[in-house]
Design an enzyme around this catalytic site. Structure first.
Site, PDB file in Angstrom:
ATOM      1  N   CYS A 213       0.822  -1.217   0.000  1.00 14.52           N
ATOM      2  CA  CYS A 213       0.000   0.000   0.000  1.00 14.52           C
ATOM      3  C   CYS A 213       0.853   1.263   0.000  1.00 14.52           C
ATOM      4  O   CYS A 213       0.339   2.366  -0.178  1.00 14.52           O
ATOM      5  CB  CYS A 213      -0.954   0.006   1.188  1.00 14.52           C
ATOM      6  SG  CYS A 213      -0.157   0.252   2.802  1.00 14.52           S
ATOM      7  N   ARG A 325      19.600  -2.849 -13.370  1.00 15.34           N
ATOM      8  CA  ARG A 325      20.551  -3.677 -14.118  1.00 15.34           C
ATOM      9  C   ARG A 325      20.017  -5.081 -14.415  1.00 15.34           C
ATOM     10  O   ARG A 325      20.787  -6.013 -14.632  1.00 15.34           O
ATOM     11  CB  ARG A 325      21.891  -3.795 -13.385  1.00 15.34           C
ATOM     12  CG  ARG A 325      22.495  -2.448 -13.022  1.00 15.34           C
ATOM     13  CD  ARG A 325      23.862  -2.632 -12.445  1.00 15.34           C
ATOM     14  NE  ARG A 325      24.393  -1.357 -11.964  1.00 15.34           N
ATOM     15  CZ  ARG A 325      25.637  -1.179 -11.600  1.00 15.34           C
ATOM     16  NH1 ARG A 325      26.488  -2.178 -11.664  1.00 15.34           N
ATOM     17  NH2 ARG A 325      26.048  -0.003 -11.168  1.00 15.34           N
ATOM     18  N   ARG A 326      18.708  -5.208 -14.403  1.00 19.79           N
ATOM     19  CA  ARG A 326      18.100  -6.509 -14.709  1.00 19.79           C
ATOM     20  C   ARG A 326      17.147  -6.410 -15.898  1.00 19.79           C
ATOM     21  O   ARG A 326      16.410  -7.349 -16.186  1.00 19.79           O
ATOM     22  CB  ARG A 326      17.371  -7.038 -13.467  1.00 19.79           C
ATOM     23  CG  ARG A 326      18.339  -7.431 -12.361  1.00 19.79           C
ATOM     24  CD  ARG A 326      17.701  -7.525 -10.992  1.00 19.79           C
ATOM     25  NE  ARG A 326      16.598  -8.470 -10.939  1.00 19.79           N
ATOM     26  CZ  ARG A 326      15.912  -8.739  -9.824  1.00 19.79           C
ATOM     27  NH1 ARG A 326      16.237  -8.121  -8.691  1.00 19.79           N
ATOM     28  NH2 ARG A 326      14.913  -9.592  -9.836  1.00 19.79           N
ATOM     29  N   GLY A 327      17.145  -5.266 -16.562  1.00 18.55           N
ATOM     30  CA  GLY A 327      16.324  -5.110 -17.759  1.00 18.55           C
ATOM     31  C   GLY A 327      14.966  -4.492 -17.530  1.00 18.55           C
ATOM     32  O   GLY A 327      14.214  -4.269 -18.484  1.00 18.55           O
ATOM     33  N   LYS A 330      14.349  -0.838 -19.251  1.00 17.61           N
ATOM     34  CA  LYS A 330      14.021  -0.901 -20.679  1.00 17.61           C
ATOM     35  C   LYS A 330      12.656  -1.549 -20.905  1.00 17.61           C
ATOM     36  O   LYS A 330      11.962  -1.233 -21.880  1.00 17.61           O
ATOM     37  CB  LYS A 330      15.115  -1.649 -21.436  1.00 17.61           C
ATOM     38  CG  LYS A 330      16.429  -0.877 -21.518  1.00 17.61           C
ATOM     39  CD  LYS A 330      17.372  -1.520 -22.519  1.00 17.61           C
ATOM     40  CE  LYS A 330      18.701  -0.764 -22.563  1.00 17.61           C
ATOM     41  NZ  LYS A 330      19.516  -0.985 -21.362  1.00 17.61           N
ATOM     42  N   GLU A 350       9.089  12.965 -21.026  1.00 12.36           N
ATOM     43  CA  GLU A 350       9.193  14.370 -20.633  1.00 12.36           C
ATOM     44  C   GLU A 350      10.649  14.720 -20.361  1.00 12.36           C
ATOM     45  O   GLU A 350      11.385  13.947 -19.763  1.00 12.36           O
ATOM     46  CB  GLU A 350       8.337  14.617 -19.384  1.00 12.36           C
ATOM     47  CG  GLU A 350       8.225  16.069 -18.983  1.00 12.36           C
ATOM     48  CD  GLU A 350       7.227  16.268 -17.853  1.00 12.36           C
ATOM     49  OE1 GLU A 350       7.574  16.941 -16.861  1.00 12.36           O
ATOM     50  OE2 GLU A 350       6.105  15.728 -17.956  1.00 12.36           O
ATOM     51  N   SER A 354      17.082  12.386 -16.612  1.00 14.23           N
ATOM     52  CA  SER A 354      18.242  12.268 -15.729  1.00 14.23           C
ATOM     53  C   SER A 354      19.397  11.673 -16.523  1.00 14.23           C
ATOM     54  O   SER A 354      19.227  11.188 -17.643  1.00 14.23           O
ATOM     55  CB  SER A 354      17.910  11.365 -14.538  1.00 14.23           C
ATOM     56  OG  SER A 354      17.769  10.024 -14.970  1.00 14.23           O
ATOM     57  N   SER A 363      19.935   3.790 -25.261  1.00 17.61           N
ATOM     58  CA  SER A 363      20.235   2.378 -25.497  1.00 17.61           C
ATOM     59  C   SER A 363      19.018   1.661 -26.078  1.00 17.61           C
ATOM     60  O   SER A 363      19.138   0.863 -27.019  1.00 17.61           O
ATOM     61  CB  SER A 363      20.675   1.715 -24.190  1.00 17.61           C
ATOM     62  OG  SER A 363      20.917   0.338 -24.379  1.00 17.61           O
ATOM     63  N   TYR A 408      22.936  15.150 -42.955  1.00 15.31           N
ATOM     64  CA  TYR A 408      22.061  16.239 -43.383  1.00 15.31           C
ATOM     65  C   TYR A 408      22.416  16.586 -44.822  1.00 15.31           C
ATOM     66  O   TYR A 408      23.528  17.027 -45.114  1.00 15.31           O
ATOM     67  CB  TYR A 408      22.252  17.447 -42.463  1.00 15.31           C
ATOM     68  CG  TYR A 408      21.152  18.468 -42.567  1.00 15.31           C
ATOM     69  CD1 TYR A 408      19.869  18.169 -42.108  1.00 15.31           C
ATOM     70  CD2 TYR A 408      21.386  19.721 -43.125  1.00 15.31           C
ATOM     71  CE1 TYR A 408      18.846  19.099 -42.194  1.00 15.31           C
ATOM     72  CE2 TYR A 408      20.367  20.655 -43.221  1.00 15.31           C
ATOM     73  CZ  TYR A 408      19.099  20.338 -42.754  1.00 15.31           C
ATOM     74  OH  TYR A 408      18.079  21.259 -42.847  1.00 15.31           O
TER      75      TYR A 408
END
Length: 458
Positions: A213, A325-327, A330, A350, A354, A363, A408
């Protein structure tokens, strides 16, 4: 429970994925080819009766970090830790990200001449060794990556005037991190940043949180009693994804205000730049959990505005430190884009992100685009990639630029890629397939009715 969250300021703003494979807050990852860190020394014991200087707020002293290196640190605040029965000082390591700010005992400060001399001698030796090394030039891109990974803080001089002014104001408000640790579930976690817990809760060195909770408590006794009384075993709201032991819940900030406020206060401990809101009603929260016989244990989450005028598909995103670090970071990013695909829209997190958020998003974007480019045959535009992935064209362009895959030409960005270049990137650990991917078959979700009406009119 209801009274606890009513006055709480909550965080539901700037994105900040915390860590998929990057160094943690207590680590000091050295750049390849650099000398050992200065100040790593076991100083001699001060002579008996040797005087110590008085610790003054606002002054700078040498301080021993958790990795045993010594660095200049400004003393921001002092307190008496009632739980530990000792005086502590809140320090900011000069030149380091504020995530590494911490409360330290007096014995970690170099307050005697013997200790200061030992550290100084070691630093001079380090500088001498460094001067003997051949000069090593790095590119601006290498420097940027090094600074991101090693949490090197930008100086105000490196920022534009508006950003510098906002940064100074933000730093003044959130300068001292009083809550140093939290206990949640089976984990005790060091806090990274200030979070505006209300009243006395915000001044406690340690808080105990119910992992179901998210009620927060000042005392372990209260926490143990609550565990015996709490009926929750999963987040509120609706389960919209389940595969194996991975589950995601959709929680409306309007329907579950206290839970979402407590979630944002928890997240603020690990995210620096946040816009604080008293009202979570404009947001929907997606809670990622690991499920076992005891219940659904919170791993991380992301929030999104119900109506985003800027086209953002993520307002705030976080993986709790024990699960990094365990995925999972992502996975949350991928999940946000799966929702965007079902809404037939493109989206972007947004800004600003960081430092760890930038690394995780870049990545993820790179992996998605490289997978498409590896298997695709024919002509492909940036607009096509955007429609296929729901990633904005600007994010695609910046990602391809970092991979040296776009140029470009005649007023527009053109993808320039060879199969060999794609394969070389995919061999890199940075762009490998995430260990946990979203199975769209297991996602039971549809856009809200008012959005479905808008889509049907397009």
């Amino acid at each position: 429970m209801a009274a606890q969250g009513a006055a709480a300021a909550v965080a539901a703003g700037t994105s900040g994925v915390a860590g998929e494979g990057e160094p943690g807050p207590g680590e000091n990852a050295a750049a390849e080819g650099t000398a050992p860190s200065p100040g790593r020394v076991s100083p001699p014991t001060p002579a008996r009766g040797e005087p110590e200087v008085t610790v003054e707020i606002g002054e700078t002293y040498l301080c021993r970090r958790p990795d045993s290196t010594w660095h200049s640190a400004e003393v921001i605040q002092s307190r008496v830790n009632d739980q530990e029965g000792r005086e502590e000082f809140y320090v900011h390591y000069v030149g380091f990200n504020r995530r590494l700010d911490e409360w330290v005992d007096k014995n970690r400060l170099a307050l005697t001449k013997t200790v200061k001399d030992a550290v100084q001698k070691n630093s001079e030796k380090y500088l001498s060794e460094l001067a003997e090394q051949p000069e090593r030039k790095i590119t601006r891109n290498q420097k940027r990556k090094h600074d991101e990974i090693n949490h090197v803080q930008k100086t105000y001089a490196e920022m534009d005037p508006t950003t510098a002014a906002l940064e100074k104001e933000h730093e003044a408000i959130t300068k001292v991190k009083y809550v140093d640790k939290i206990h949640i579930g089976n984990y005790e976690i060091d806090a990274w940043y200030f979070s505006p817990f209300p009243e006395d809760y915000g001044k406690q060195p340690k808080l105990w949180l119910c992992e179901y909770c998210l009620k927060y408590m000042k005392y372990e006794k209260s926490y143990r009693f609550h565990l015996g009384q709490c009926q929750w075993r999963q987040p509120p709201g609706k389960e919209i994804y389940r595969k194996s032991n991975i589950s995601v819940y959709e929680v409306d900030g309007k329907d579950h205000k206290i839970y979402c406020q407590n979630l944002c206060l928890l997240a603020k401990l690990f995210l620096d730049h946040k816009t604080l809101y008293f009202d979570v009603e404009p947001f929907v929260f997606y809670i990622l959990t690991e499920v076992d016989r005891q219940g659904a244990h919170i791993v991380g989450y992301f929030s999104k505005e119900k109506e985003s005028p800027d086209g953002n598909n993520v307002a705030c995103i976080l993986t709790l430190p024990p699960y990094q670090r365990r995925g999972y970071g992502k996975f949350l990013i991928a999940f946000s884009y799966e929702l965007s695909k079902l809404e037939s829209t493109v989206g972007s997190p947004e800004k600003p992100l960081s430092d760890l958020g930038k690394l995780s998003y870049r990545s993820y974007w790179s992996w998605v685009l490289l997978e498409i480019l590896r298997d695709f045959r024919g002509t492909l535009s940036i607009k096509d990639l955007s429609q296929m992935t729901s990633i904005t064209q600007n994010d695609i362009i910046s990602t391809l630029q970092s991979l040296n895959m776009v140029k470009y030409w005649k007023g527009q960005h053109v993808i320039c890629v060879t199969p060999k270049l794609v394969e070389e990137h995919l061999k890199s650990a940075q762009y490998k397939k995430p260990p946990i991917t979203v199975d769209s078959v297991c996602l039971k979700w549809a856009p809200p009715k008012h959005k479905q009406v808008k889509l049907s009119k397009k």
